[in-house]
Write an enzyme that holds these catalytic residues in place. Structure first.
Site, PDB file in Angstrom:
ATOM      1  N   ARG A  82      -1.759   7.028  -6.298  1.00  0.00           N
ATOM      2  CA  ARG A  82      -1.069   5.896  -5.687  1.00  0.00           C
ATOM      3  C   ARG A  82      -0.306   6.319  -4.444  1.00  0.00           C
ATOM      4  O   ARG A  82       0.430   7.305  -4.471  1.00  0.00           O
ATOM      5  CB  ARG A  82      -0.100   5.278  -6.691  1.00  0.00           C
ATOM      6  CG  ARG A  82       0.730   4.162  -6.071  1.00  0.00           C
ATOM      7  CD  ARG A  82       1.126   3.121  -7.031  1.00  0.00           C
ATOM      8  NE  ARG A  82      -0.067   2.466  -7.525  1.00  0.00           N
ATOM      9  CZ  ARG A  82      -0.103   1.647  -8.552  1.00  0.00           C
ATOM     10  NH1 ARG A  82       0.995   1.393  -9.206  1.00  0.00           N
ATOM     11  NH2 ARG A  82      -1.206   1.081  -8.935  1.00  0.00           N
ATOM     12  N   ALA A 120      -0.561  14.492   0.578  1.00  0.00           N
ATOM     13  CA  ALA A 120      -1.007  13.942   1.862  1.00  0.00           C
ATOM     14  C   ALA A 120      -0.334  14.647   3.037  1.00  0.00           C
ATOM     15  O   ALA A 120      -0.978  14.934   4.054  1.00  0.00           O
ATOM     16  CB  ALA A 120      -0.726  12.437   1.918  1.00  0.00           C
ATOM     17  N   GLY A 129       4.143  12.901  -5.783  1.00  0.00           N
ATOM     18  CA  GLY A 129       3.053  13.877  -5.735  1.00  0.00           C
ATOM     19  C   GLY A 129       2.026  13.544  -4.670  1.00  0.00           C
ATOM     20  O   GLY A 129       1.547  14.422  -3.950  1.00  0.00           O
ATOM     21  N   CYS A 130       1.684  12.262  -4.571  1.00  0.00           N
ATOM     22  CA  CYS A 130       0.688  11.836  -3.585  1.00  0.00           C
ATOM     23  C   CYS A 130       1.207  12.031  -2.165  1.00  0.00           C
ATOM     24  O   CYS A 130       0.449  12.398  -1.264  1.00  0.00           O
ATOM     25  CB  CYS A 130       0.292  10.381  -3.832  1.00  0.00           C
ATOM     26  SG  CYS A 130      -0.482  10.145  -5.450  1.00  0.00           S
ATOM     27  N   THR A 131       2.493  11.792  -1.969  1.00  0.00           N
ATOM     28  CA  THR A 131       3.091  11.982  -0.651  1.00  0.00           C
ATOM     29  C   THR A 131       3.058  13.462  -0.260  1.00  0.00           C
ATOM     30  O   THR A 131       2.641  13.810   0.842  1.00  0.00           O
ATOM     31  CB  THR A 131       4.535  11.444  -0.636  1.00  0.00           C
ATOM     32  OG1 THR A 131       4.500  10.044  -0.934  1.00  0.00           O
ATOM     33  CG2 THR A 131       5.197  11.677   0.707  1.00  0.00           C
TER      34      THR A 131
END
Length: 156
Positions: free
Chosen positions: A41, A51, A46-48
């Site tokens: 998401r 990325a 974690g995704c930030t």
């Protein structure tokens, strides 16, 4: 992960809507290496971090003849907002239909706080210039992952 998607398997073709409008497809990367990473998401911690790490290393990936594409089930407007907020330099694609996510085996049952649901499992594929899968990271731990993928891309 689908067993047939191990090293040497042909990468499943896809065409998806992408950040900023338009579409992006596997064919766009023919003759180049591609890091295809799946994240649960946009704009979660974690995704930030993942990325931002891939964006920071984008020049090094470029020198290795490798493009980076992040894919989630988030709608394009959410990805645009995520990309702008964190000044990401990598391409992001949206698979709200889950067809491509299922083809790569990353749309799976997950559980949180005892509740089961379907969602994107954090995973990464390194695809060679021949559009065959060179390496798979089926359960990604974010810390140091982008660097590990870069080393594999450089070695390919």
């Amino acid at each position: 992960m689908a067993r047939e998607l191990g090293p040497g398997a042909k990468a499943p073709v896809f065409t998806l809507p992408r950040d900023g409008g338009g579409t992006i497809s596997l064919a766009d990367f023919a003759g180049r290496k591609l890091v295809l990473y799946f994240y649960p998401r946009a704009d979660t911690p974690g995704c930030t971090k993942e990325a931002i790490d891939f964006s920071r290393l984008k020049p090094a990936f470029g020198k290795a003849g490798t493009d980076v594409l992040g894919v989630s089930a988030d709608p394009v407007p959410a990805q645009d907002k995520f990309k702008n907020k964190h000044k990401l330099s990598i391409a992001l694609a949206s698979d709200e239909t889950h067809r491509m996510l299922e083809a790569y085996g990353v749309w799976q049952e997950k559980s949180m706080y005892g509740r089961k649901f379907l969602g994107v499992v954090r995973a990464t594929y390194l695809i060679g210039p021949d559009q065959r899968i060179a390496q798979v990271w089926p359960k990604v731990s974010v810390a140091g992952h982008a660097e590990e993928v870069l080393a594999a891309a450089q070695a390919l």
